[in-house]
Design an enzyme around this catalytic site. Structure first.
Site, PDB file in Angstrom:
ATOM      1  N   ASN A 209      -6.551  44.145  14.716  1.00  4.99           N
ATOM      2  CA  ASN A 209      -7.661  43.208  14.954  1.00  4.99           C
ATOM      3  C   ASN A 209      -7.175  42.057  15.815  1.00  4.99           C
ATOM      4  OD1 ASN A 209      -6.607  41.060  13.209  1.00  4.99           O
ATOM      5  ND2 ASN A 209      -6.950  42.583  11.595  1.00  4.99           N
ATOM      6  N   ASP A 276      -9.111  46.358   6.980  1.00  7.89           N
ATOM      7  CA  ASP A 276      -9.849  46.874   5.821  1.00  7.89           C
ATOM      8  C   ASP A 276      -9.638  48.379   5.642  1.00  7.89           C
ATOM      9  OD1 ASP A 276     -11.007  44.439   5.103  1.00  7.89           O
ATOM     10  OD2 ASP A 276     -12.509  44.631   6.686  1.00  7.89           O
ATOM     11  N   LYS A 286       3.045  62.186  18.749  1.00 10.47           N
ATOM     12  CA  LYS A 286       1.971  61.620  19.574  1.00 10.47           C
ATOM     13  C   LYS A 286       0.837  62.644  19.731  1.00 10.47           C
ATOM     14  CE  LYS A 286       0.982  59.707  24.073  1.00 10.47           C
ATOM     15  NZ  LYS A 286       1.350  59.668  25.457  1.00 10.47           N
ATOM     16  N   PHE A 321      -9.354  33.471   3.049  1.00 13.87           N
ATOM     17  CA  PHE A 321     -10.063  33.118   4.281  1.00 13.87           C
ATOM     18  C   PHE A 321     -11.218  34.090   4.456  1.00 13.87           C
ATOM     19  CE2 PHE A 321      -8.186  30.034   7.303  1.00 13.87           C
ATOM     20  CZ  PHE A 321      -7.227  29.504   6.448  1.00 13.87           C
ATOM     21  N   LYS A 335     -17.482  36.049  -1.556  1.00 11.84           N
ATOM     22  CA  LYS A 335     -16.073  36.480  -1.621  1.00 11.84           C
ATOM     23  C   LYS A 335     -15.287  35.647  -2.628  1.00 11.84           C
ATOM     24  CE  LYS A 335     -14.800  38.449   2.824  1.00 11.84           C
ATOM     25  NZ  LYS A 335     -14.189  38.207   4.119  1.00 11.84           N
ATOM     26  N   LYS A 339     -13.568  37.820  -5.614  1.00 14.26           N
ATOM     27  CA  LYS A 339     -12.104  37.975  -5.635  1.00 14.26           C
ATOM     28  C   LYS A 339     -11.444  36.995  -6.595  1.00 14.26           C
ATOM     29  CE  LYS A 339     -12.060  39.678  -0.933  1.00 14.26           C
ATOM     30  NZ  LYS A 339     -11.282  39.891   0.265  1.00 14.26           N
TER      31      LYS A 339
END
Ligand SMILES: Cc1cc2nc3c(=O)[nH]c(=O)nc-3n(C[C@H](O)[C@H](O)[C@H](O)COP(=O)(O)O)c2cc1C
Length: 397
Positions: A209, A276, A286, A321, A335, A339
């Site tokens: 990301n 995620d 490969k 975060f 969240k 959590k």
């Protein structure tokens, strides 16, 4: 009571330094002063020696002390706090480049980077706004030097504009304020995670990301400055830091490292952007581009904070975060609850001017007691300091 070393360079504002010395002496601090050769033309050693009751340090090669001390090393070690005021454009440029051609700049280089250092630039507006000076100030700020910025006013050259050194009383207060903030995390063990994780597809390709790690690194460095014992666990990132970093690659790596370390910490701050999903079957070789389509099956990674919340000790503080592109506040609060976090820091990843890879951020901090704090757009170091102070306020109740 602290040992305050004041380095004075050759600007007209040097005439205000005896007042700055007096403020620290009245507060019970010990003060020693270094004058550059040019500074000694603006303010006399005699005034400063009389006020500080200490010898004033002039350039190493000018003094003739026997047996000769290595003054830049001794002074750098002696000082708890180093203030360079006024800081001329010339001295700032030398600091930015690491030039050590006089006692002041040699002492700057010999001074441990983790100790507090302040500079008070003072100069004509054009000198201050010259791109060379702007770049030099940015460079040293990035290395952790605290800059007490000049203000607008009538300058010695009769111009009116930015460049006037802050008054000694303001410098004194700014230094004392910063130092009281410096100790707020003393004795606390803080784990910070930062950066992205990467999930292999084959030996060449991966899924990741856009996290640069800047926010997490800024938090880790600021926590250290505020007195915490910091462990930084980072996904792949090119950022440089003086902290010891435990490097990890995938979400599972990060979870495993955290499982070993989390029990011992007081505060866990999960600023990492953990992937995620991961590829179910990572190819050992490969993958060839023989067919027109490549199907990857992605499976869910463990939710690190949720997993760790199962082993969370009484008194530990867990901060997450929430990087959201929509319904920022609602998603963040959800969240926080799901959590079992103490606090969540929400930021809007749709904004181009903040968040991913930017030096700036703007966040909203929610805690489980129901408080909400908006921290307006600022450099990530400043955001980091405000988040950490908010965590400390939460701990203090
Ligand atoms: C009267 C006078 C006033 C000066 N005031 C400033 C000043 O306020 N800020 C500054 O950056 N330079 C100022 N300068 C230029 C510096 O003194 C010059 O750049 C010098 O090389 C600085 O040396 P130092 O940084 O080793 O002390 C001034 C020079 C003179 C002659």
């Amino acid at each position: 009571m602290s040992n305050i070393l004041i380095g004075v360079s050759g600007g007209i504002a040097a005439y205000k330094i005896p007042i700055l010395c007096r403020k620290f002496i009245q507060a019970g601090d010990s003060v020693k002063v270094i004058l550059t050769e040019n500074a000694a033309k603006f303010v006399t050693p005699l005034t400063l020696e009389t006020l500080t009751k200490n010898r004033v340090y002039l350039d190493d090669f000018l003094t003739d002390i026997s047996p000769r001390d290595i003054e830049h090393i001794d002074l750098a070690e002696w000082a708890d706090i180093f203030i360079i005021a006024p800081a001329t454009a010339n001295t700032i440029a030398k600091m930015a480049c690491g030039i050590a051609d006089n006692l002041l700049t040699s002492t700057y280089l010999a001074y441990k980077t983790e100790k507090p250092l302040f500079i008070c630039p003072a100069m004509n507006t054009n000198m201050y706004q010259n791109p060379a000076t702007v770049d030099n100030l940015n460079k040293i700020a990035q290395r952790g030097v605290n800059i007490i910025s000049p203000i607008e006013g009538e300058l010695a050259c009769k111009d009116v504009g930015i460049g006037k050194m802050q008054e000694p009383e303001i410098i004194f207060e700014a230094v004392k304020d910063k130092l009281s903030a410096c100790n707020v995390l003393n004795g606390l063990k803080v784990i910070v995670t930062a950066g992205p994780t990467i999930e292999d597809i084959d030996p060449v390709r991966y899924i990741s990301n856009r996290s640069s790690g800047k926010m997490g690194y800024a938090i880790a460095e600021m926590a250290k400055k505020m007195g915490a014992d910091v462990t930084l666990i980072s996904g792949p990132s090119n950022l440089k830091t003086s902290l010891n970093v435990t490097k990890v690659k995938s979400a599972i790596n990060m979870l495993n490292v955290l499982k070993q370390k989390v029990e011992d910490c007081d505060i866990l701050i999960m600023a990492a952007a953990v992937a995620d999903y991961r590829v179910e079957n990572i190819s050992d070789i490969k993958i060839k581009k023989s067919s027109n389509e490549l199907h990857l099956k992605l499976i869910k990674n463990p939710d690190i904070l949720f997993e760790l919340s199962k082993v969370k000790r009484e008194g530990q503080v867990f901060v997450g975060f929430a990087a959201e592109s929509n319904d920022l506040e609602e998603n963040a609060v959800l969240k926080l609850k799901m959590k079992n976090l103490d606090m969540i820091v929400a930021n809007d990843i749709k904004r181009e001017d903040i968040a991913f890879d930017s030096d700036y951020n703007e966040v909203i901090v929610f805690n489980k007691k129901g408080s909400k704090l908006t921290i307006k757009k600022d450099k990530k170091e400043v955001i980091a300091e405000k988040i950490l102070k908010e965590i400390k306020a939460y701990i203090n109740g």
